[in-house]
Design a protein around this motif. Structure first.
Motif, PDB file in Angstrom:
ATOM      1  N   ALA A 167       2.845  -9.372 -17.243  1.00 22.81           N
ATOM      2  CA  ALA A 167       1.860  -8.493 -17.389  1.00 22.81           C
ATOM      3  C   ALA A 167       0.819  -8.945 -16.321  1.00 22.81           C
ATOM      4  O   ALA A 167      -0.344  -8.437 -15.981  1.00 22.81           O
ATOM      5  N   GLU A 168       0.469  -9.411 -15.268  1.00 24.81           N
ATOM      6  CA  GLU A 168       0.619 -10.178 -14.408  1.00 24.81           C
ATOM      7  C   GLU A 168      -0.104  -9.196 -13.073  1.00 24.81           C
ATOM      8  O   GLU A 168      -1.578  -8.749 -13.375  1.00 24.81           O
ATOM      9  N   GLU A 169       0.590  -8.026 -13.121  1.00 22.65           N
ATOM     10  CA  GLU A 169       0.174  -6.534 -12.761  1.00 22.65           C
ATOM     11  C   GLU A 169      -0.489  -5.664 -12.423  1.00 22.65           C
ATOM     12  O   GLU A 169      -1.157  -4.988 -12.629  1.00 22.65           O
ATOM     13  N   LYS A 170      -0.611  -6.281 -14.413  1.00 27.23           N
ATOM     14  CA  LYS A 170      -1.097  -4.939 -15.074  1.00 27.23           C
ATOM     15  C   LYS A 170      -2.842  -5.524 -15.194  1.00 27.23           C
ATOM     16  O   LYS A 170      -3.840  -4.985 -15.352  1.00 27.23           O
TER      17      LYS A 170
ATOM     18  N   ASP B 269       7.068 -10.629 -14.176  1.00 28.42           N
ATOM     19  CA  ASP B 269       6.912  -8.743 -14.422  1.00 28.42           C
ATOM     20  C   ASP B 269       6.991  -8.461 -12.876  1.00 28.42           C
ATOM     21  O   ASP B 269       6.419  -9.069 -11.731  1.00 28.42           O
ATOM     22  N   HIS B 270       6.861  -6.726 -12.446  1.00 28.67           N
ATOM     23  CA  HIS B 270       6.261  -6.323 -10.955  1.00 28.67           C
ATOM     24  C   HIS B 270       6.000  -4.920 -11.535  1.00 28.67           C
ATOM     25  O   HIS B 270       5.918  -5.199 -12.696  1.00 28.67           O
ATOM     26  N   VAL B 271       5.928  -3.847 -10.657  1.00 30.33           N
ATOM     27  CA  VAL B 271       4.956  -2.600 -10.689  1.00 30.33           C
ATOM     28  C   VAL B 271       6.075  -2.178 -11.187  1.00 30.33           C
ATOM     29  O   VAL B 271       5.681  -0.477 -11.553  1.00 30.33           O
TER      30      VAL B 271
ATOM     31  N   ARG C 208       4.792  -3.719   3.116  1.00 30.17           N
ATOM     32  CA  ARG C 208       6.093  -3.640   1.762  1.00 30.17           C
ATOM     33  C   ARG C 208       5.304  -4.088   0.911  1.00 30.17           C
ATOM     34  O   ARG C 208       5.811  -4.406  -0.483  1.00 30.17           O
ATOM     35  N   TYR C 209       3.858  -4.764   0.256  1.00 28.94           N
ATOM     36  CA  TYR C 209       3.420  -5.226   0.010  1.00 28.94           C
ATOM     37  C   TYR C 209       3.169  -4.495  -1.422  1.00 28.94           C
ATOM     38  O   TYR C 209       2.969  -2.738  -0.709  1.00 28.94           O
ATOM     39  N   HIS C 210       3.823  -4.489  -2.582  1.00 23.89           N
ATOM     40  CA  HIS C 210       3.383  -3.032  -3.599  1.00 23.89           C
ATOM     41  C   HIS C 210       3.372  -2.027  -3.281  1.00 23.89           C
ATOM     42  O   HIS C 210       3.436  -1.043  -3.613  1.00 23.89           O
ATOM     43  N   ALA C 211       4.953  -1.743  -2.768  1.00 20.33           N
ATOM     44  CA  ALA C 211       5.976  -0.690  -1.925  1.00 20.33           C
ATOM     45  C   ALA C 211       7.227  -1.060  -2.365  1.00 20.33           C
ATOM     46  O   ALA C 211       7.910  -2.209  -2.145  1.00 20.33           O
TER      47      ALA C 211
ATOM     48  N   MET D 185       9.143 -10.472  -2.785  1.00 22.14           N
ATOM     49  CA  MET D 185       8.893 -11.466  -2.962  1.00 22.14           C
ATOM     50  C   MET D 185       7.281 -11.275  -3.793  1.00 22.14           C
ATOM     51  O   MET D 185       6.807 -12.666  -4.417  1.00 22.14           O
ATOM     52  N   ASP D 186       7.386 -10.389  -4.842  1.00 19.97           N
ATOM     53  CA  ASP D 186       5.950 -10.226  -5.501  1.00 19.97           C
ATOM     54  C   ASP D 186       6.783  -9.984  -6.856  1.00 19.97           C
ATOM     55  O   ASP D 186       6.894  -8.795  -7.316  1.00 19.97           O
ATOM     56  N   ASN D 187       7.156 -10.784  -7.980  1.00 22.48           N
ATOM     57  CA  ASN D 187       6.813 -12.150  -7.373  1.00 22.48           C
ATOM     58  C   ASN D 187       8.355 -12.795  -7.842  1.00 22.48           C
ATOM     59  O   ASN D 187       8.188 -13.609  -9.208  1.00 22.48           O
TER      60      ASN D 187
HETATM   61 ZN   LIG Z   1       1.337  -8.225  -7.035  1.00 21.74          ZN
END
Ligand SMILES: [Zn+2]
Length: 534
Positions: free
Chosen positions: A367-370, A315-317, A482-485, A333-335
């Motif tokens: 749901a890692e991002e949660k 998952d992502h956001v 870039r992280y979470h963008a 990259m994530d993830n």
């Molecule tokens: Zn993340």
């Protein structure tokens, strides 16, 4: 560090035979990895938010790849393990926050000052309560640290600076900084809510970017067994740039607190002259998502009933506030990086068969991002016998953005698995290092932590750099920009050779762990050993 390295050298000389049995040539070229990343990070998957159609498409693709690799389903419904969630959202138009000092009320701006954090605010609440500053808000009996001692917290809202004092070892600090652990002691002291001020010296993302996504719904596992903050009525996140007003009239300033926090020095604790008046309107809905689980069955009649887990979150956001006109947070990259690796390693075991004694479980969690929720559910309700899981190798955003000369091993000093990972890296000419930035709490910020809490030795490895080397700036810039963008997409430069080398390392670590007769164990002095069942 020195002690660890000499131990590693000894291991390499004494017992690297298992690592050397595999072909010295790499099984990977980076191209298949990149093609999986491209699929997962495509705009059509809309950032793979938990519960979304985009994530379902990504999972269907992964299942297809795992099937193609000849793996057997190991979920509940075939490859899938369904997981139920509650989702929480603030209705800001009906909510408000204000600071009340001497009868005067000053309202706070959600965008600029402070927002209601739904990870800690699970139901609507209307309340006014006095504030107390409690330093880092930690009680760590192992280090005789008690920041709650001698202050009355009954019915109060505690204000704390995110982080921990520097004399607390990383693992211990990480453990006690989880929402559940911190809340345990705050609740016992009578607190009803929290205000977290980010430490300006250790923010991964600037406030502007945090604030712009503050209304993203948060989630938790639906089953009551998973509620870690019972009794918490309100949780607020505060902009350090606005934090001075919390301290007015207290005889202290935030400038003073931030200066101490910069070097992680001990912080004072004292009552603030201010109360928080909160009206939080929270909307709740339920939704469902799934983990994906597949297995490669080992050949030893007994050991095949034991599993080495290779995990990555898929998952992502999702879709968020636009940045430079782009609303899709692709999560390449994530993830996408780790998910692609899981598919690649599965394929490599078909293309280059290996006789493995133990079985390998390929786990793509949701749901890692949660808040590491899919792995939390899996660790609590594994689809194989829970005692049969002997190790977790977790891959999350390993960042092949520079040549892989250094491998950062989260958990290096904690278990035999860390030692083995270091030995394998060295045998490949890669220098293993422990996390040079322990402040970022990385060892508990991804899915391996849920296995660790069930007693399972784990590592999370990343392409690394040494402090002060030019690569440090490349990683720092990556996190900032870039992280979470939305720019964590496939239009960024990546080093395919570094990705291939990282995959080869991971494959060797899995094979070695699956074939080494003894299960990995926690080191006798590891903090995390406490979770292992005796
Ligand atoms: Zn993340």
């Amino acid at each position: 560090m020195r002690k660890v390295l000499s131990a590693i050298l000894f291991l390499v000389l004494a017992s690297s035979s298992a690592a050397q049995q595999t072909s010295p040539a790499s099984h990977f070229d980076g191209n298949s990895w990149w093609s999986h990343v491209k699929f997962l990070a495509d705009d059509s998957l809309e950032g793979r938010d938990t519960g979304s159609e985009g994530l379902r498409k990504a999972q269907a693709y992964a299942v297809e790849q795992l099937q193609k690799a000849g793996l057997a389903p190991a979920g509940v419904n075939g490859f899938y393990q369904p997981v139920r969630f509650n989702q929480y959202e603030v209705d800001e138009s009906k909510s408000s926050l204000a600071l009340v000092t001497g009868g005067q009320s000053k309202s706070l701006s959600f965008a600029d000052d402070a927002y209601i954090n739904t990870r800690a605010t699970r139901a609507s609440a209307t309340l006014t309560a006095p504030l107390v500053f409690v330093g880092y808000g930690l009680q760590i009996p192992e280090k005789n640290l008690d920041e709650l001692a001698g202050i009355d917290l009954k019915g109060k809202i505690v204000v704390y600076l995110a982080g921990s004092p520097s004399d607390i070892p990383t693992a211990l600090a990480s453990h006690y900084q989880t929402a559940g652990e911190r809340w345990k002691s705050l609740r016992a002291a009578g607190a009803i809510g929290t205000i977290t001020i980010f430490n300006p010296a250790s923010m991964d993302i600037p406030w502007s970017r945090i604030s712009v996504n503050r209304n993203h719904a948060s989630m938790d596992l639906a089953d009551a067994e998973f509620n870690e903050t019972p009794g918490q009525q309100i949780g607020v996140t505060f902009n350090p740039a606005s934090a001075e007003q919390l301290f007015s009239g207290s005889g202290h300033t935030f400038a003073e607190i931030a200066a101490l926090g910069k070097d992680r020095k001990p912080l004072p604790h004292f009552a603030l002259g201010t109360s928080l008046k909160a009206n939080a309107v929270i909307q709740t809905k339920t939704l469902e998502s799934s983990n994906v689980v597949a297995k490669f069955t080992g050949s030893d009649p007994v050991l095949k009933n034991e599993f080495v887990v290779l995990s990555a979150h898929i998952d992502h956001v999702g879709i968020g506030a636009p940045i430079n006109g782009d609303r899709i947070y692709n999560g390449a990259m994530d993830n996408g990086s780790g998910s692609a690796l899981v598919m690649d390693i599965a394929a490599s075991l078909k293309a280059h068969p290996e006789k493995l004694q133990r079985s390998i479980l390929f786990l793509l969690v949701t749901a890692e991002e949660k808040g590491l929720l899919g792995s939390k559910y899996f660790a609590a309700h594994p689809t194989v016998a829970s005692k049969s899981i002997i190790a977790d190798v977790n891959v999350d955003m390993f960042l092949p953005i520079v040549p892989m000369k250094i491998l950062k091993i989260g958990g290096l000093e904690e278990s035999d698995l860390g030692t083995r990972a270091a030995a394998i890296a060295q045998s490949m000419g890669i220098k293993p290092i422990a996390d040079p930035e322990p402040l970022r709490n990385l060892f508990i910020r991804s899915d391996q932590y849920n296995f660790i809490k069930k007693g399972v030795p784990a590592v999370k490895c990343d392409v690394g750099f040494e402090l002060g080397a030019p690569e440090q700036k490349i990683f720092k810039d990556w996190l900032t920009n870039r992280y979470h963008a939305p720019s964590d997409d496939v239009n960024q430069p990546v080093d395919l050779q570094a990705a291939a080398l990282y995959e080869e390392f991971t494959r060797r670590l899995l094979l070695d762990t699956a074939n080494t007769p003894a299960r990995p164990r926690w080191k006798p002095d590891s903090f995390f050993r406490r979770y292992a069942a005796e």
